[in-house]
Design a protein around this motif. Structure first.
Motif, PDB file in Angstrom:
ATOM      1  N   GLY A 271      13.987  29.919 -30.438  1.00 27.92           N
ATOM      2  CA  GLY A 271      12.553  30.149 -30.871  1.00 27.92           C
ATOM      3  C   GLY A 271      12.334  31.407 -31.661  1.00 27.92           C
ATOM      4  N   ARG A 272      13.421  32.182 -31.779  1.00 25.22           N
ATOM      5  CA  ARG A 272      13.467  33.515 -32.268  1.00 25.22           C
ATOM      6  C   ARG A 272      13.320  33.420 -33.834  1.00 25.22           C
ATOM      7  NH1 ARG A 272      17.408  37.679 -33.589  1.00 25.22           N
ATOM      8  NH2 ARG A 272      19.106  36.130 -33.283  1.00 25.22           N
ATOM      9  N   GLU A 273      12.361  34.398 -34.481  1.00 26.78           N
ATOM     10  CA  GLU A 273      12.270  34.368 -35.916  1.00 26.78           C
ATOM     11  C   GLU A 273      13.479  35.405 -36.308  1.00 26.78           C
ATOM     12  OE1 GLU A 273       9.063  36.546 -38.418  1.00 26.78           O
ATOM     13  OE2 GLU A 273       8.352  34.670 -37.806  1.00 26.78           O
ATOM     14  N   ILE A 274      13.910  34.697 -37.429  1.00 26.45           N
ATOM     15  CA  ILE A 274      15.260  35.935 -38.009  1.00 26.45           C
ATOM     16  C   ILE A 274      14.879  36.084 -39.546  1.00 26.45           C
ATOM     17  CG2 ILE A 274      17.555  35.844 -38.537  1.00 26.45           C
ATOM     18  CD1 ILE A 274      17.930  33.749 -36.458  1.00 26.45           C
ATOM     19  N   ILE A 275      14.755  37.056 -39.906  1.00 22.51           N
ATOM     20  CA  ILE A 275      14.572  37.473 -41.304  1.00 22.51           C
ATOM     21  C   ILE A 275      15.930  37.464 -41.935  1.00 22.51           C
ATOM     22  CG2 ILE A 275      13.643  39.225 -42.797  1.00 22.51           C
ATOM     23  CD1 ILE A 275      11.768  38.083 -41.037  1.00 22.51           C
ATOM     24  N   LEU A 276      16.094  36.526 -43.067  1.00 19.28           N
ATOM     25  CA  LEU A 276      17.104  36.568 -43.880  1.00 19.28           C
ATOM     26  C   LEU A 276      17.875  37.653 -44.351  1.00 19.28           C
ATOM     27  CD1 LEU A 276      16.643  32.939 -45.255  1.00 19.28           C
ATOM     28  CD2 LEU A 276      17.770  33.607 -43.261  1.00 19.28           C
ATOM     29  N   GLY A 277      19.066  37.898 -44.423  1.00 14.28           N
ATOM     30  CA  GLY A 277      19.648  39.311 -45.051  1.00 14.28           C
ATOM     31  C   GLY A 277      19.481  40.703 -44.175  1.00 14.28           C
ATOM     32  N   GLU A 278      18.971  40.452 -43.064  1.00 14.79           N
ATOM     33  CA  GLU A 278      18.475  41.598 -42.327  1.00 14.79           C
ATOM     34  C   GLU A 278      19.603  41.624 -40.920  1.00 14.79           C
ATOM     35  OE1 GLU A 278      14.808  42.595 -40.998  1.00 14.79           O
ATOM     36  OE2 GLU A 278      14.038  42.777 -43.171  1.00 14.79           O
ATOM     37  N   GLY A 279      19.924  42.826 -40.647  1.00 15.07           N
ATOM     38  CA  GLY A 279      20.773  42.953 -39.084  1.00 15.07           C
ATOM     39  C   GLY A 279      22.280  42.824 -39.362  1.00 15.07           C
ATOM     40  N   TYR A 280      22.987  42.923 -38.466  1.00 15.67           N
ATOM     41  CA  TYR A 280      24.479  42.797 -38.236  1.00 15.67           C
ATOM     42  C   TYR A 280      24.994  41.494 -38.702  1.00 15.67           C
ATOM     43  CZ  TYR A 280      29.273  43.341 -36.891  1.00 15.67           C
ATOM     44  OH  TYR A 280      30.590  43.195 -36.952  1.00 15.67           O
ATOM     45  N   LYS A 281      25.870  41.197 -39.828  1.00 12.93           N
ATOM     46  CA  LYS A 281      26.335  40.068 -40.050  1.00 12.93           C
ATOM     47  C   LYS A 281      25.085  38.960 -40.272  1.00 12.93           C
ATOM     48  CE  LYS A 281      30.951  40.253 -38.055  1.00 12.93           C
ATOM     49  NZ  LYS A 281      31.770  39.380 -36.977  1.00 12.93           N
ATOM     50  N   PRO A 282      24.273  39.273 -41.340  1.00 15.47           N
ATOM     51  CA  PRO A 282      23.115  38.762 -41.366  1.00 15.47           C
ATOM     52  C   PRO A 282      23.110  37.297 -41.954  1.00 15.47           C
ATOM     53  CG  PRO A 282      23.346  40.317 -43.202  1.00 15.47           C
ATOM     54  CD  PRO A 282      24.551  40.401 -42.252  1.00 15.47           C
ATOM     55  N   LEU A 283      22.329  36.522 -41.490  1.00 12.71           N
ATOM     56  CA  LEU A 283      22.160  35.266 -42.224  1.00 12.71           C
ATOM     57  C   LEU A 283      21.556  35.319 -43.337  1.00 12.71           C
ATOM     58  CD1 LEU A 283      22.412  31.990 -41.189  1.00 12.71           C
ATOM     59  CD2 LEU A 283      20.179  32.229 -40.652  1.00 12.71           C
ATOM     60  N   THR A 284      21.958  34.734 -44.559  1.00 11.87           N
ATOM     61  CA  THR A 284      21.389  34.915 -45.735  1.00 11.87           C
ATOM     62  C   THR A 284      20.883  33.496 -46.426  1.00 11.87           C
ATOM     63  OG1 THR A 284      23.529  34.430 -46.798  1.00 11.87           O
ATOM     64  CG2 THR A 284      23.114  36.622 -46.400  1.00 11.87           C
ATOM     65  N   ARG A 285      20.141  33.539 -47.473  1.00 11.01           N
ATOM     66  CA  ARG A 285      19.799  32.343 -48.236  1.00 11.01           C
ATOM     67  C   ARG A 285      20.790  31.352 -48.621  1.00 11.01           C
ATOM     68  NH1 ARG A 285      15.936  36.187 -49.280  1.00 11.01           N
ATOM     69  NH2 ARG A 285      13.850  35.632 -49.506  1.00 11.01           N
ATOM     70  N   LEU A 286      22.209  32.017 -48.859  1.00 12.31           N
ATOM     71  CA  LEU A 286      23.178  31.431 -49.322  1.00 12.31           C
ATOM     72  C   LEU A 286      23.678  30.551 -48.051  1.00 12.31           C
ATOM     73  CD1 LEU A 286      25.280  30.532 -51.634  1.00 12.31           C
ATOM     74  CD2 LEU A 286      26.781  32.355 -50.712  1.00 12.31           C
ATOM     75  N   ASP A 287      23.768  31.293 -47.045  1.00 18.11           N
ATOM     76  CA  ASP A 287      24.055  30.346 -45.752  1.00 18.11           C
ATOM     77  C   ASP A 287      23.034  29.336 -45.426  1.00 18.11           C
ATOM     78  OD1 ASP A 287      25.997  32.098 -45.075  1.00 18.11           O
ATOM     79  OD2 ASP A 287      24.571  33.860 -44.108  1.00 18.11           O
ATOM     80  N   ILE A 288      21.893  29.336 -45.683  1.00 15.08           N
ATOM     81  CA  ILE A 288      20.878  28.262 -45.381  1.00 15.08           C
ATOM     82  C   ILE A 288      21.402  26.949 -46.163  1.00 15.08           C
ATOM     83  CG2 ILE A 288      18.400  27.727 -45.621  1.00 15.08           C
ATOM     84  CD1 ILE A 288      18.835  29.355 -43.090  1.00 15.08           C
ATOM     85  N   LEU A 289      21.391  27.259 -47.573  1.00 23.02           N
ATOM     86  CA  LEU A 289      21.886  26.391 -48.591  1.00 23.02           C
ATOM     87  C   LEU A 289      23.050  25.757 -48.230  1.00 23.02           C
ATOM     88  CD1 LEU A 289      21.207  25.058 -51.074  1.00 23.02           C
ATOM     89  CD2 LEU A 289      22.453  26.954 -52.620  1.00 23.02           C
ATOM     90  N   TYR A 290      24.016  26.577 -47.885  1.00 27.85           N
ATOM     91  CA  TYR A 290      25.330  25.755 -47.524  1.00 27.85           C
ATOM     92  C   TYR A 290      25.374  25.232 -46.207  1.00 27.85           C
ATOM     93  CZ  TYR A 290      30.173  25.562 -45.995  1.00 27.85           C
ATOM     94  OH  TYR A 290      31.292  24.998 -45.483  1.00 27.85           O
ATOM     95  N   ARG A 291      24.402  25.465 -45.084  1.00 29.00           N
ATOM     96  CA  ARG A 291      24.438  24.634 -44.154  1.00 29.00           C
ATOM     97  C   ARG A 291      23.717  23.272 -44.228  1.00 29.00           C
ATOM     98  NH1 ARG A 291      22.109  28.432 -39.096  1.00 29.00           N
ATOM     99  NH2 ARG A 291      23.798  29.839 -38.907  1.00 29.00           N
ATOM    100  N   PHE A 292      22.451  23.506 -45.296  1.00 30.42           N
ATOM    101  CA  PHE A 292      22.010  22.108 -45.794  1.00 30.42           C
ATOM    102  C   PHE A 292      22.939  21.215 -46.482  1.00 30.42           C
ATOM    103  CE2 PHE A 292      19.811  19.799 -49.184  1.00 30.42           C
ATOM    104  CZ  PHE A 292      18.811  19.190 -48.360  1.00 30.42           C
ATOM    105  N   LEU A 293      23.605  21.901 -47.512  1.00 31.98           N
ATOM    106  CA  LEU A 293      24.770  20.831 -48.118  1.00 31.98           C
ATOM    107  C   LEU A 293      25.705  20.395 -47.211  1.00 31.98           C
ATOM    108  CD1 LEU A 293      25.126  22.846 -51.431  1.00 31.98           C
ATOM    109  CD2 LEU A 293      23.711  20.938 -51.261  1.00 31.98           C
ATOM    110  N   GLU A 294      26.018  21.167 -46.171  1.00 32.27           N
ATOM    111  CA  GLU A 294      27.174  20.782 -45.194  1.00 32.27           C
ATOM    112  C   GLU A 294      26.569  19.612 -44.455  1.00 32.27           C
ATOM    113  OE1 GLU A 294      30.191  22.462 -41.746  1.00 32.27           O
ATOM    114  OE2 GLU A 294      28.570  23.758 -42.590  1.00 32.27           O
ATOM    115  N   THR A 295      25.357  19.338 -44.311  1.00 33.32           N
ATOM    116  CA  THR A 295      24.827  18.219 -43.388  1.00 33.32           C
ATOM    117  C   THR A 295      24.846  16.744 -44.115  1.00 33.32           C
ATOM    118  OG1 THR A 295      22.601  18.720 -43.819  1.00 33.32           O
ATOM    119  CG2 THR A 295      23.225  19.821 -41.856  1.00 33.32           C
TER     120      THR A 295
END
Length: 402
Positions: A271-295
């Protein structure tokens, strides 16, 4: 022959169910005069080859059939040219498997029969309405066919239409993806013929109203409903560890678009909110798109992705033997296996909505197992419960999960 083989896993995974009504045909559920008869007819198609032949003869004998052909309405076939089949059943090799092949054939008949009847009936209904308004022109008929195709999961890929067999090697349902993107795109409606646009917006409003009503009733009855489009649970009914997706996959596109545009991702587990592109080894918009396409990957493409990465989509160690078995197991059986592991065999019936196209996912409690830190110290790690392929391999080899 190569295309038949590449598409065999998708055909087997799509068999043993009647998923077209609440998946490809869901957007037109607000047209009960056409949707309900197609739903009833689907069971006859599943049980009888003759019933399917009679349906196809009936559609071909309609006075409007020449208009359907000229307008390029998708009246698909069980065999014939591979591009003329429904993309979930682009291989006929599964029908040649002893005993099980009969069920694969029956599933194909039911799938094709439901969609063909629904498309033909809706096309005829809109044609009559166009006649009554005096707008039955060739261009209008073409727009009606284009809309009905998209509304039943067979979106137009434009210049990529000729590459459909190859695209089906990469994605599970490229035409379904195109249809979902069309139906969520305001520009698609704006470019439709005025008469067709009015009908399409009417269907969009009714579909949205029905979905909203079902979700509201589920929430009122005590179930948890995902309301935040930043979360993977958006639009799903959550009962314990099981999620039911009644939106026919539309929620996945809305969620991905919301996460990418807002830059916010919400974990379904913490339930944690994650800001894309922030923090150590951040989750990015590209990661979101890649995950979507992978499904959306086709079975063999997903197998290759997992093998190259050394992990399954769920993060477990990739096992070639187990993953190979999973390639040929129907999705409905995987859903039942997950339900049985989480709630016991007596609750397997809770996965039955998946037979008609409702997305069913069960995330059971994770299993502890011994592991090691980077420095070699022992520690306890956790893993998800196994898919059927791994369960079969473990039973044959005597290997324990933990």
């Amino acid at each position: 022959a190569l295309l038949e083989f590449i598409n065999l896993p998708r055909t087997l995974q799509s068999s043993f169910d009647l998923s077209a009504p609440l998946r490809q045909g869901l957007f037109l559920i607000g047209r009960p005069k056409q949707w309900v008869p197609a739903f009833v007819e689907m069971f006859r198609q599943f049980g009888s080859e003759k019933a399917h032949q009679n349906l196809m003869k009936e559609i071909h004998s309609r006075p409007s059939y020449p208009h359907m052909k000229k307008a390029k309405l998708a009246i698909t076939d069980l065999a014939g040219d591979i591009t003329e089949r429904e993309e979930a059943f682009m291989s006929n090799l599964g029908e040649k498997i002893p005993v099980l092949g009969r069920i694969v054939r029956a599933s194909n008949r039911a799938y094709v029969g439901f969609l063909n009847k629904l498309r033909a009936d809706v096309f005829d209904d809109l044609l009559k309405k166009a006649d009554s308004l005096g707008v039955n022109k060739k261009s209008t008929r073409s727009e009606i066919a284009r809309y009905v195709n998209s509304a039943t999961g067979r979106g137009d890929l434009g210049s990529f239409n000729r590459a459909v067999p190859a695209l089906n090697g990469l994605f599970f349902s490229p035409r379904l993806m195109a249809s979902r993107l069309n139906l969520l795109n305001p520009v698609f409606y704006a470019r439709l013929d005025p008469f067709v646009r009015k009908q399409a917006l009417r269907d969009l409003f009714v579909f949205s109203s029905i979905a909203g009503t079902v979700l509201s009733l589920a929430k009122a009855s005590g179930a948890e409903v995902g309301e935040d489009p930043h979360s993977a649970d958006f639009g799903k009914i959550k009962m314990g560890n099981t999620r039911y997706d009644i939106l026919g996959g539309f929620g996945q596109y809305i969620r991905a678009a919301t996460q990418i545009t807002s830059g916010v991702y919400i974990s379904t587990t913490t339930g944690r909110e994650i800001i894309l592109g922030e923090g150590y080894k951040p989750l990015t918009r590209l990661d979101i798109l890649y995950r979507f396409l992978e499904t959306k990957e086709a079975p063999i493409a997903s197998f290759i992705t997992g093998m190259l990465r050394g992990q399954t989509y769920g993060g477990e160690k990739f096992s070639p033997s187990a993953e190979t078995i999973d390639l040929f197991i129907p999705m409905i059986l995987q859903d039942m296996n997950e339900m049985a592991q989480d709630k016991g065999l007596e609750k397997v019936g809770l996965s039955l909505p998946g037979i008609f196209g409702v997305g069913v996912q069960t995330y059971g409690a994770q299993i502890p197992k011994p592991g090691f830190t980077a420095s070699g110290k022992p520690r306890i790690e956790y893993r998800s419960k196994p898919q059927l392929g791994e369960t079969i391999i473990n039973a044959l080899t005597g290997k324990k999960l933990t």
